[in-house]
Scaffold this active site. Structure first.
Site, PDB file in Angstrom:
ATOM      1  N   ASP A 191       0.853  -1.183   0.000  1.00  0.00           N
ATOM      2  CA  ASP A 191       0.000   0.000   0.000  1.00  0.00           C
ATOM      3  C   ASP A 191       0.893   1.237   0.000  1.00  0.00           C
ATOM      4  O   ASP A 191       1.895   1.281   0.717  1.00  0.00           O
ATOM      5  CB  ASP A 191      -0.889  -0.008   1.246  1.00  0.00           C
ATOM      6  CG  ASP A 191      -1.857   1.153   1.279  1.00  0.00           C
ATOM      7  OD1 ASP A 191      -2.789   1.156   0.452  1.00  0.00           O
ATOM      8  OD2 ASP A 191      -1.689   2.043   2.122  1.00  0.00           O
ATOM      9  N   ILE A 192       0.528   2.241  -0.819  1.00  0.00           N
ATOM     10  CA  ILE A 192       1.304   3.484  -0.865  1.00  0.00           C
ATOM     11  C   ILE A 192       0.899   4.350   0.319  1.00  0.00           C
ATOM     12  O   ILE A 192      -0.277   4.676   0.480  1.00  0.00           O
ATOM     13  CB  ILE A 192       1.056   4.236  -2.188  1.00  0.00           C
ATOM     14  CG1 ILE A 192       1.377   3.342  -3.394  1.00  0.00           C
ATOM     15  CG2 ILE A 192       1.893   5.518  -2.227  1.00  0.00           C
ATOM     16  CD1 ILE A 192       0.953   3.924  -4.724  1.00  0.00           C
TER      17      ILE A 192
ATOM     18  N   ASP B 288      -1.620   9.397 -10.594  1.00  0.00           N
ATOM     19  CA  ASP B 288      -1.537   8.352 -11.617  1.00  0.00           C
ATOM     20  C   ASP B 288      -0.083   8.057 -11.984  1.00  0.00           C
ATOM     21  O   ASP B 288       0.296   6.901 -12.189  1.00  0.00           O
ATOM     22  CB  ASP B 288      -2.321   8.750 -12.868  1.00  0.00           C
ATOM     23  CG  ASP B 288      -3.823   8.694 -12.672  1.00  0.00           C
ATOM     24  OD1 ASP B 288      -4.286   8.166 -11.629  1.00  0.00           O
ATOM     25  OD2 ASP B 288      -4.551   9.169 -13.574  1.00  0.00           O
TER      26      ASP B 288
ATOM     27  N   ASN C 218      -2.529  12.863  -3.512  1.00  0.00           N
ATOM     28  CA  ASN C 218      -3.524  13.194  -4.544  1.00  0.00           C
ATOM     29  C   ASN C 218      -4.204  14.523  -4.246  1.00  0.00           C
ATOM     30  O   ASN C 218      -4.413  15.334  -5.153  1.00  0.00           O
ATOM     31  CB  ASN C 218      -4.592  12.099  -4.636  1.00  0.00           C
ATOM     32  CG  ASN C 218      -4.309  11.091  -5.715  1.00  0.00           C
ATOM     33  OD1 ASN C 218      -3.457  11.294  -6.565  1.00  0.00           O
ATOM     34  ND2 ASN C 218      -5.025   9.995  -5.678  1.00  0.00           N
TER      35      ASN C 218
ATOM     36  N   GLU D 129      -4.683   2.196  -4.350  1.00  0.00           N
ATOM     37  CA  GLU D 129      -3.223   2.248  -4.252  1.00  0.00           C
ATOM     38  C   GLU D 129      -2.644   0.985  -3.630  1.00  0.00           C
ATOM     39  O   GLU D 129      -1.539   0.988  -3.113  1.00  0.00           O
ATOM     40  CB  GLU D 129      -2.787   3.494  -3.477  1.00  0.00           C
ATOM     41  CG  GLU D 129      -3.073   3.476  -2.005  1.00  0.00           C
ATOM     42  CD  GLU D 129      -4.459   3.986  -1.615  1.00  0.00           C
ATOM     43  OE1 GLU D 129      -4.664   4.211  -0.423  1.00  0.00           O
ATOM     44  OE2 GLU D 129      -5.339   4.138  -2.473  1.00  0.00           O
TER      45      GLU D 129
END
Length: 173
Positions: A58-59, A75, A66, A101
């Site tokens: 997971d980011i 993106d 964002n 993500e």
């Protein structure tokens, strides 16, 4: 003429098949194909007594990124993460975008220690990669959290592997 048409049809069919199992943004496999391959790999591991590992990734802080820099930059981050993942895998490994993500990596013939080594390579590569924001005047470093689970050490089913890797990923956060 007929041979040419048949070849074009075959190539078109192959491209449509690839698109049906691929996430368009990241060019990794999609959620549906991930489950199909994970089922196949676990079945093979059970049948032959082989090892299998799964990494969930997971980011970290992606929503905030964002919100601050916009979805087009987000993106770009997703594409970068997919590239970093791909660069750290073997041909037999399977990487997929799980959703949003989150990503999942399936590592056939790999135990937990081997999966931890792959996870660490991905983590370090991501941490070292600068993400350039609009205007090119600011480089942001993003991190990822990863969780590892292995068959038969942590679980003996696909759902069990997911249930073991997911909380490990959140513990890493």
């Amino acid at each position: 003429s007929q041979a040419s048409l048949a070849l074009q049809n075959a190539l078109l069919h192959e491209e449509l098949e690839r698109l049906s199992v691929t996430d368009r943004l990241t060019e990794l496999y999609n959620h549906g194909y991930l489950h199909q391959r994970l089922d196949e790999e676990l079945e093979r591991s059970v049948r032959f007594g082989h090892r299998l590992a799964v990494i969930m990734l997971d980011i970290d802080g992606f929503k905030q990124f964002n919100d601050r820099y916009g979805h087009p930059k987000g993106d770009e981050v997703l594409k970068t993460v997919s590239s970093i993942i791909t660069q750290n895998l073997r041909e037999i490994d399977v990487a997929a975008r799980y959703g949003g993500e989150e990503f999942v990596i399936v590592l056939p013939e790999t135990d937990a220690a081997g999966a931890l080594a792959v996870a660490e390579r991905v983590r370090v590569s991501m941490e070292r990669h600068p993400h350039i924001t609009d205007g090119g005047d600011e480089a942001v470093s993003l991190t990822v959290s990863l969780g590892v689970a292995a068959y038969p050490t942590h679980a003996s089913s696909v759902s069990g592997l997911s249930e073991a890797a997911d909380p490990a990923m959140y513990d890493a956060k």
